[in-house]
Each structure stands twice: as structure tokens, then as C-alpha cells.
Write a protein that holds these residues in place. Structure first.
Motif, PDB file in Angstrom:
ATOM      1  N   GLY A  92      11.565   2.598  -9.285  1.00 32.21           N
ATOM      2  CA  GLY A  92       9.605   3.109  -9.185  1.00 32.21           C
ATOM      3  C   GLY A  92       9.432   4.584  -9.115  1.00 32.21           C
ATOM      4  O   GLY A  92       8.910   4.933  -9.887  1.00 32.21           O
ATOM      5  N   PHE A  93       9.949   4.946  -7.908  1.00 26.99           N
ATOM      6  CA  PHE A  93       9.851   6.348  -7.507  1.00 26.99           C
ATOM      7  C   PHE A  93       9.819   7.053  -8.457  1.00 26.99           C
ATOM      8  O   PHE A  93       9.641   8.567  -8.590  1.00 26.99           O
ATOM      9  N   ILE A  94      11.752   7.332  -8.735  1.00 31.22           N
ATOM     10  CA  ILE A  94      11.596   8.042  -9.556  1.00 31.22           C
ATOM     11  C   ILE A  94      11.283   8.113 -11.054  1.00 31.22           C
ATOM     12  O   ILE A  94      11.038   8.708 -11.735  1.00 31.22           O
ATOM     13  N   ALA A  95      11.289   7.009 -10.856  1.00 31.80           N
ATOM     14  CA  ALA A  95      10.269   7.151 -12.653  1.00 31.80           C
ATOM     15  C   ALA A  95       9.100   7.222 -13.062  1.00 31.80           C
ATOM     16  O   ALA A  95       8.425   8.301 -13.473  1.00 31.80           O
TER      17      ALA A  95
ATOM     18  N   LEU B 113       1.035  -0.905   0.234  1.00 31.36           N
ATOM     19  CA  LEU B 113      -0.334  -0.083  -0.160  1.00 31.36           C
ATOM     20  C   LEU B 113       0.625   1.705  -0.536  1.00 31.36           C
ATOM     21  O   LEU B 113       0.835   2.572  -0.551  1.00 31.36           O
ATOM     22  N   GLY B 114       1.991   1.378   0.796  1.00 33.77           N
ATOM     23  CA  GLY B 114       2.770   2.728   0.478  1.00 33.77           C
ATOM     24  C   GLY B 114       3.635   2.426  -0.665  1.00 33.77           C
ATOM     25  O   GLY B 114       3.305   3.949  -0.603  1.00 33.77           O
ATOM     26  N   GLU B 115       3.568   1.346  -0.911  1.00 32.55           N
ATOM     27  CA  GLU B 115       5.033   2.165  -2.709  1.00 32.55           C
ATOM     28  C   GLU B 115       3.755   2.377  -3.629  1.00 32.55           C
ATOM     29  O   GLU B 115       4.435   3.672  -3.896  1.00 32.55           O
ATOM     30  N   LEU B 116       2.759   1.610  -3.639  1.00 31.55           N
ATOM     31  CA  LEU B 116       1.505   2.321  -4.282  1.00 31.55           C
ATOM     32  C   LEU B 116       1.191   3.929  -4.377  1.00 31.55           C
ATOM     33  O   LEU B 116       0.713   4.834  -5.534  1.00 31.55           O
ATOM     34  N   THR B 117       1.126   4.131  -3.276  1.00 31.29           N
ATOM     35  CA  THR B 117       0.802   5.468  -2.917  1.00 31.29           C
ATOM     36  C   THR B 117       2.004   6.495  -2.630  1.00 31.29           C
ATOM     37  O   THR B 117       1.354   7.250  -3.438  1.00 31.29           O
ATOM     38  N   LEU B 118       3.154   6.494  -2.144  1.00 30.01           N
ATOM     39  CA  LEU B 118       3.717   6.574  -2.636  1.00 30.01           C
ATOM     40  C   LEU B 118       4.072   7.297  -3.675  1.00 30.01           C
ATOM     41  O   LEU B 118       4.516   8.320  -4.892  1.00 30.01           O
ATOM     42  N   ALA B 119       3.799   6.460  -4.569  1.00 30.24           N
ATOM     43  CA  ALA B 119       4.159   6.289  -6.731  1.00 30.24           C
ATOM     44  C   ALA B 119       3.371   7.454  -6.986  1.00 30.24           C
ATOM     45  O   ALA B 119       3.203   8.323  -8.087  1.00 30.24           O
TER      46      ALA B 119
ATOM     47  N   LEU C 152      -1.117   6.091 -15.251  1.00 29.16           N
ATOM     48  CA  LEU C 152       0.182   6.303 -15.599  1.00 29.16           C
ATOM     49  C   LEU C 152       1.042   6.267 -14.849  1.00 29.16           C
ATOM     50  O   LEU C 152       2.827   5.692 -14.647  1.00 29.16           O
ATOM     51  N   ALA C 153       0.707   6.379 -12.972  1.00 28.11           N
ATOM     52  CA  ALA C 153       1.639   6.226 -11.696  1.00 28.11           C
ATOM     53  C   ALA C 153       2.423   5.161 -11.865  1.00 28.11           C
ATOM     54  O   ALA C 153       3.820   4.400 -11.714  1.00 28.11           O
ATOM     55  N   ILE C 154       1.290   3.978 -11.696  1.00 26.61           N
ATOM     56  CA  ILE C 154       1.558   2.550 -11.116  1.00 26.61           C
ATOM     57  C   ILE C 154       2.963   2.163 -12.504  1.00 26.61           C
ATOM     58  O   ILE C 154       2.998   1.467 -12.679  1.00 26.61           O
ATOM     59  N   CYS C 155       1.513   2.695 -13.491  1.00 25.94           N
ATOM     60  CA  CYS C 155       2.957   2.096 -15.232  1.00 25.94           C
ATOM     61  C   CYS C 155       4.216   2.268 -14.789  1.00 25.94           C
ATOM     62  O   CYS C 155       4.784   1.641 -14.911  1.00 25.94           O
ATOM     63  N   ALA C 156       4.302   3.726 -14.058  1.00 27.14           N
ATOM     64  CA  ALA C 156       5.484   4.471 -14.506  1.00 27.14           C
ATOM     65  C   ALA C 156       6.723   3.411 -13.892  1.00 27.14           C
ATOM     66  O   ALA C 156       8.003   2.866 -13.417  1.00 27.14           O
TER      67      ALA C 156
ATOM     68  N   ILE D  97       7.608   6.603 -19.980  1.00 27.31           N
ATOM     69  CA  ILE D  97       5.802   6.276 -20.093  1.00 27.31           C
ATOM     70  C   ILE D  97       4.849   7.197 -19.813  1.00 27.31           C
ATOM     71  O   ILE D  97       4.414   7.046 -20.484  1.00 27.31           O
ATOM     72  N   GLY D  98       5.304   8.561 -19.349  1.00 26.35           N
ATOM     73  CA  GLY D  98       4.376   9.576 -18.476  1.00 26.35           C
ATOM     74  C   GLY D  98       4.579  10.446 -20.268  1.00 26.35           C
ATOM     75  O   GLY D  98       3.339  10.529 -20.733  1.00 26.35           O
ATOM     76  N   PHE D  99       5.629  10.832 -20.941  1.00 32.42           N
ATOM     77  CA  PHE D  99       5.313  10.951 -22.532  1.00 32.42           C
ATOM     78  C   PHE D  99       4.486   9.976 -23.426  1.00 32.42           C
ATOM     79  O   PHE D  99       3.047  10.642 -23.936  1.00 32.42           O
ATOM     80  N   GLY D 100       4.211   9.253 -23.076  1.00 28.56           N
ATOM     81  CA  GLY D 100       3.608   8.537 -24.435  1.00 28.56           C
ATOM     82  C   GLY D 100       2.482   8.607 -24.014  1.00 28.56           C
ATOM     83  O   GLY D 100       1.384   8.050 -24.550  1.00 28.56           O
TER      84      GLY D 100
END
Length: 416
Positions: free
Chosen positions: A248-251, A62-68, A233-237, A204-207
């Protein structure tokens, strides 16, 4: 404590806080303060046992997805070109300030915890170095604070957790006894995270942003799905970068920076709506579970040395390096001090502590680490939550705080 009891308390808190969210008291009693406090109270009285591995795994996911998602939505409100014009303040804080924070934190730990192994001291300094975009939400949205300072804090909190992760993983590998954890491998991991992660996230963000604009202009997307595009998009990145064995967080943060460049204005409005609702719900859930499970566990190991370190971590350990990193940038002292103070510790530090739970054993210093990190994060939630409104207003009310640069530099910029 049963899962239904946890759900009942969490949902009830959300309802009660929502009832007073427009009142003045909500400016000082922030959501994280209420949810951590209530979670800790429930944990102390109803759940005073060691967290189960399954519980920790759920909090970590949960924390990883939230932070992303929080990193993505916060960076999506930035304009990259404008950020690069702010006298390189974020770069100074990341590339000069962050290493100095780790060094000063290690030095303080060496003095306060002479019985700790040095690797454990360094690990604690790294875990407590990143700042939290979710806890800094009020400052990021406070118009009393000038936009350049808000965007600098946004950029720093969005990237410093990703910068701290590779050395944390390297230290955990060594402390966990992995033979493959050598210097060359650690260096390559760090380079891969710092170079490939932003490239993967930006792609990923641009596309994804281009696809959203293409569909929105042709009226193919319902507003509901324009809103859901943000977490998708956040989770995809995040997940895409992790699949490539990068950060993943930088991405996720880099992907969000592409949104102002690619997504049309109406779709950006839906994205902001998401960041103010669902992302806030996820953040509050993490803080509630932190209070419920980790604070009671860590409290059993608190002592005066940890309290001293926690207070230093929130003040001198961070503020002095930030002030040094901004020396020569032209930023006046009051503005630099504001940037130094508003470095709350939150979800990133909680996540990195959970990583330590998976790797270390109690004999490796896990108990001491859990006590130090839980106490520092808890104090930060209340100290930064209570000080955000008065300090922001005091900064805006003090004419000496503005302009951001000394008069001679302001005249120089005006001439350009």
C-alpha cells in the motif's frame, strides 16, 4: 494514563507549538522533536508499563494511514518527467544504496550483538533502513537546497519503506514459525509488491485525478472537498493495494505521482494546503504516541552497544553506501554527502517495529529489537531536526557546493 490525559497533553502541545511556529526557535525545535520529547517525558513519569496490544494496534493503524497520506502528498508535488532527468540519483540510492545499507547494518549488528540470532540482526537492519518523508519535510521545502537534491530525497524516502517491507514480512513469518514462509513464496511476494503496487497506485491516482479535474472544471466540487480529495485518494490507493495483497505504501506514492499529470492547478493548491495542515497533525500524533508508549518501553533495554549501533546507523551505515551508490553519477562529494546524511528514521521504522510486536515474543528478541529501534529513531529525530537548518544554510553559502555536477559535466549538459 487515561485517554483524556493523552488528548489534553497532545492538544496543548499543538497549541503551544503553533504559538511560536513563526519564531526562529521553531526552525531548530521541530514539531517531531517537541512531540516525541513531551510524549516520552509523560510516558516515563505517568505510564511506565508495557504497552497494551490495543494501544499498539491503534498506533499502527494511525501510523499506516499517516504514512500513506504523507507519501501521497509529497509525491504529488513532484513532476515525474523532471525526476527521471536527475542523473538517476534516486534509482542508484534505492537499487544500490538500500541493499548496501542493509548489508552494512547487518555487519555492524553481527559485531556489536554477537549473542543475537542472525535473523534478528537482519530484521533490525531492514527496519532501520527506510527513511522518513515526514521528518525530512524541512529539507524538502528548504530553498537553500537545490531542487534536484530535494526531489531525490523525496523519491528515496517515498519508496524505500515500500522496498523494505516484503523482506521484513518474510523474516517475521519465519521467526514467527509459519511453515508457509519459504524462499519461493518470499520471492513471489517481493515481485508482486514491486510490480503490482505501482501499477495499482498509478491506476487509482490517474483515474481519481482525472475525475477531480473533470468535476473541478465544471465547478461541481466545493473547495472543501477538493482539499479532502487528497486523503481520500491516498487511502484508496493504500487500501486498494492492500486488498490486492500488494504494498500500500508504494501504491500511495505512485498515486501521488499522477496528480501533476491529471489535476488542474487550483485543485493542486488545495492538495498542498492539506499536506501542510491535516497531514502534519497526523504525523505529530504518531510521534507523540511513539514517545508516550514505545520510548519508555524500549528504554528499559538500552545499553552501550545499542547506542553505538544507533550512532553508526545514522552515519556510516547509511552514508557510506549512499556515497558508493552515487559514485560515477557525476554528483559532487558535498552534494552526495548531504543526501547521505539526510536519511531520518521515523514513521516507517515505528510501523515495522509494531509489526514485530504482533509476531514476535519476548523470547524471540522482541525486547532487544524494541530497545534498538526506539533508541535509533529517537536519536534520529533530534539529530536530523537540529542539523537541518544549519546544514542547509551552510550548503547554500558554500560556493564549492554548487553546481551539483563537476564543471565538465555542467558544460556537457549545457551543450545538450
Amino acid at each position: 494514563m487515561s485517554e483524556m490525559t493523552v488528548l489534553f497533553i497532545g492538544a496543548g502541545l499543538l497549541l503551544l507549538y503553533g504559538l511560536i511556529s513563526r519564531r526562529q526557535v521553531a526552525s531548530y525545535l521541530t514539531g517531531p522533536m517537541l512531540f516525541v520529547g513531551a510524549g516520552a517525558a509523560a510516558g516515563f513519569f505517568l505510564h511506565a508499563s508495557t504497552p497494551e496490544p490495543d494501544d499498539l494496534a491503534r498506533i499502527r493503524l494511525l501510523g499506516e494511514l499517516t504514512l500513506a497520506i504523507v507519501l501521497f502528498t509529497d509525491s504529488a508535488h513532484l513532476k515525474p518527467r523532471r525526476l527521471l532527468q536527475e542523473e538517476s540519483w534516486p534509482a542508484r540510492m534505492l537499487f544500490i544504496g538500500l541493499p548496501l545499507i542493509v548489508i552494512s547494518g547487518s555487519a555492524a549488528g553481527y559485531l556489536l550483538f554477537p549473542d543475537w540470532p542472525f535473523m534478528l540482526i537482519l530484521l533490525a537492519a531492514l527496519i532501520l533502513a527506510p527513511t522518513d518523508a515526514a521528518l525530512g519535510r524541512f529539507i524538502l521545502e528548504a530553498h537553500d537546497v537545490p531542487r534536484p537534491l530535494r526531489e531525490t530525497l523525496n523519491a528515496e524516502s517515498g519508496l524505500n519503506d515500500g522496498f523494505a517491507l516484503p523482506p521484513i514480512l518474510f523474516l517475521l513469518a519465519i521467526m514467527g514459525g509459519e511453515a508457509a514462509a519459504d524462499y519461493q513464496q518470499g520471492t513471489m511476494t517481493l515481485l508482486r509488491h514491486l510490480l503490482l503496487s505501482p501499477l495499482a497506485g498509478a491506476a487509482i491516482g490517474f483515474g481519481g485525478g482525472w475525475l477531480i479535474t473533470y468535476a473541478a472544471k465544471r465547478n461541481w466540487m466545493k473547495p472543501l472537498f477538493e482539499r479532502l480529495a487528497a486523503p481520500a485518494l491516498a487511502i484508496c490507493a493504500y487500501a486498494g493495494a492492500e486488498m490486492l495483497d500488494t504494498n500500500g505504501f508504494i501504491a500511495a506514492y505512485a498515486a501521488g505521482l499522477m496528480i501533476p499529470l491529471t489535476v488542474v492547478r487550483p485543485a493542486q493548491t488545495y492538495l498542498k494546503d492539506f499536506s501542510e495542515t491535516e497531514a502534519e497533525l497526523l504525523s505529530l500524533s504518531v510521534f507523540f504516541l511513539f514517545g508516550l508508549l514505545l520510548v519508555p518501553y524500549g528504554a528499559a533495554f538500552w545499553n552501550w552497544h545499542m547506542l553505538a549501533y544507533a550512532l553508526l546507523s545514522l552515519t556510516l551505515i547509511r552514508m557510506v553506501p549512499i556515497l558508493l551508490s552515487l559514485t560515477g553519477s557525476g554528483l559532487n562529494l558535498r552534494s552526495a554527502a548531504l543526501l547521505g546524511w539526510f536519511g531520518p528514521r521515523g514513521i516507517a521504522s515505528i510501523l515495522y517495529l509494531l509489526l514485530a510486536f504482533e509476531t514476535l515474543k519476548p523470547g524471540d528478541g522482541l525486547h532487544a529489537l524494541a530497545g534498538l529501534v526506539s533508541l535509533t529513531v529517537l536519536l534520529s529525530i533530534f539529530a536530523h531536526g537540529l542539523s537541518a537548518v544549519p546544514l542547509a544554510r551552510a550548503y547554500a553559502a558554500n560556493p564549492q557546493a554548487l553546481p551539483l555536477l563537476p564543471p565538465e559535466k555542467e558544460r556537457g549538459k549545457a551543450c545538450k
